[in-house]
Design a protein around this motif. Structure first.
Motif, PDB file in Angstrom:
ATOM      1  N   VAL A 221       0.854  -1.188   0.000  1.00  0.00           N
ATOM      2  CA  VAL A 221       0.000   0.000   0.000  1.00  0.00           C
ATOM      3  C   VAL A 221       0.890   1.237   0.000  1.00  0.00           C
ATOM      4  N   PRO A 222       0.720   2.138  -0.956  1.00  0.00           N
ATOM      5  CA  PRO A 222       1.539   3.352  -1.002  1.00  0.00           C
ATOM      6  C   PRO A 222       1.481   4.123   0.318  1.00  0.00           C
ATOM      7  N   ARG A 223       2.612   4.628   0.731  1.00  0.00           N
ATOM      8  CA  ARG A 223       2.705   5.328   2.009  1.00  0.00           C
ATOM      9  C   ARG A 223       1.755   6.533   2.058  1.00  0.00           C
ATOM     10  N   LYS A 224       1.567   7.188   0.918  1.00  0.00           N
ATOM     11  CA  LYS A 224       0.703   8.363   0.880  1.00  0.00           C
ATOM     12  C   LYS A 224      -0.730   8.025   1.297  1.00  0.00           C
ATOM     13  N   ALA A 225      -1.230   6.872   0.866  1.00  0.00           N
ATOM     14  CA  ALA A 225      -2.585   6.453   1.220  1.00  0.00           C
ATOM     15  C   ALA A 225      -2.701   6.205   2.719  1.00  0.00           C
TER      16      ALA A 225
END
Length: 246
Positions: A221-225
């Motif tokens: 899961v992308p860190r930004k999300a």
């Protein structure tokens, strides 16, 4: 009746937000029910050629008899209109509940528009251009947010329940939302992801509201999300990737 049936139908359509077909069906059902009681026989009412037509049926020694009922000479139109108005209010409420029931367990933007000692009043963006009133009881907020959320604040809410309730004898759609559900964590993360993550599987295994949530994912899961979700909820989000065994 003082107005044509078309005018009455159009007035009910505008007032209750139902289709013309729904209004006509409710008028036919209401008239059939009331006339059957008044005449003590089975009465069928249909709307044809811009007019209501009523036929009464009862058993006779020679067999079933069909009798035309003259609606023009009927009395009690004001009573009938009041009953119709009440029935159409109920139909409109059930129609609205059915339309938004499918959104249960989803998330929605909401703006705090009122608050009292027990709950927040939320204006919910249920659909594009459609806002509905919802309620968030304070027990459905984390303790860290109960005194912090103010009128005008916009947050994501989890749609906990959509139902019809009676206020006196008037039916209303009641939407209850919360900020404590584990589903909210999962839905918020998915909301931040691009379409290429459409097959991702997420599960919030534990949530300590206002502190930390533990999430299992089938892929990275992308860190930004994760960060965006943590900021929205004011709690730390820990995501562990769990590879499925093959």
């Amino acid at each position: 009746m003082g107005a044509t049936f078309h005018q009455i139908i159009d007035a009910f359509v505008n007032k209750h937000g139902l289709s013309k077909g729904q209004v006509i069906a409710e008028i036919e059902k209401t008239f059939s029910s009331m006339l059957s009681r008044w005449h003590r026989k089975n009465v069928v009412v249909v709307f044809t050629d811009g007019q209501l037509s009523a036929l009464g049926y009862h058993e006779d020694a020679a067999g079933p008899l069909q009798i035309q009922i003259d609606l023009a000479t009927m009395r009690g139109w004001n009573t009938i209109k009041r009953i119709l108005d009440k029935n159409l209010s109920t139909a409109a409420c059930l129609d609205e509940v059915g339309r938004y029931k499918r959104k249960e367990k989803g998330i929605v933007w909401g703006e705090v528009i009122s608050r009292d000692e027990n709950s927040l009043g939320i204006e919910l963006d249920m659909e594009f251009g459609v806002s509905l009133y919802g309620t968030c009881p304070l027990q459905y907020l984390g303790k860290h947010e109960r005194g912090r959320l103010l009128i005008g604040d916009r947050k994501f809410f989890h749609i906990r329940r959509v139902e019809s309730v009676m206020f006196g004898d008037i039916p209303r759609t009641q939407i209850t939302v919360d900020r404590v559900s584990k589903t909210l964590v999962v839905k918020l993360i998915k909301h931040q992801l691009s379409p290429r993550f459409h097959e991702i599987k997420l599960r919030c295994t534990k949530r300590y509201v206002g502190h930390k949530s533990f999430v299992e994912s089938s892929m990275y899961v992308p860190r930004k999300a994760i960060t965006k979700t943590a900021e929205e909820l004011s709690e730390h989000i820990q995501v562990n990737v769990i590879r499925e065994r093959t």
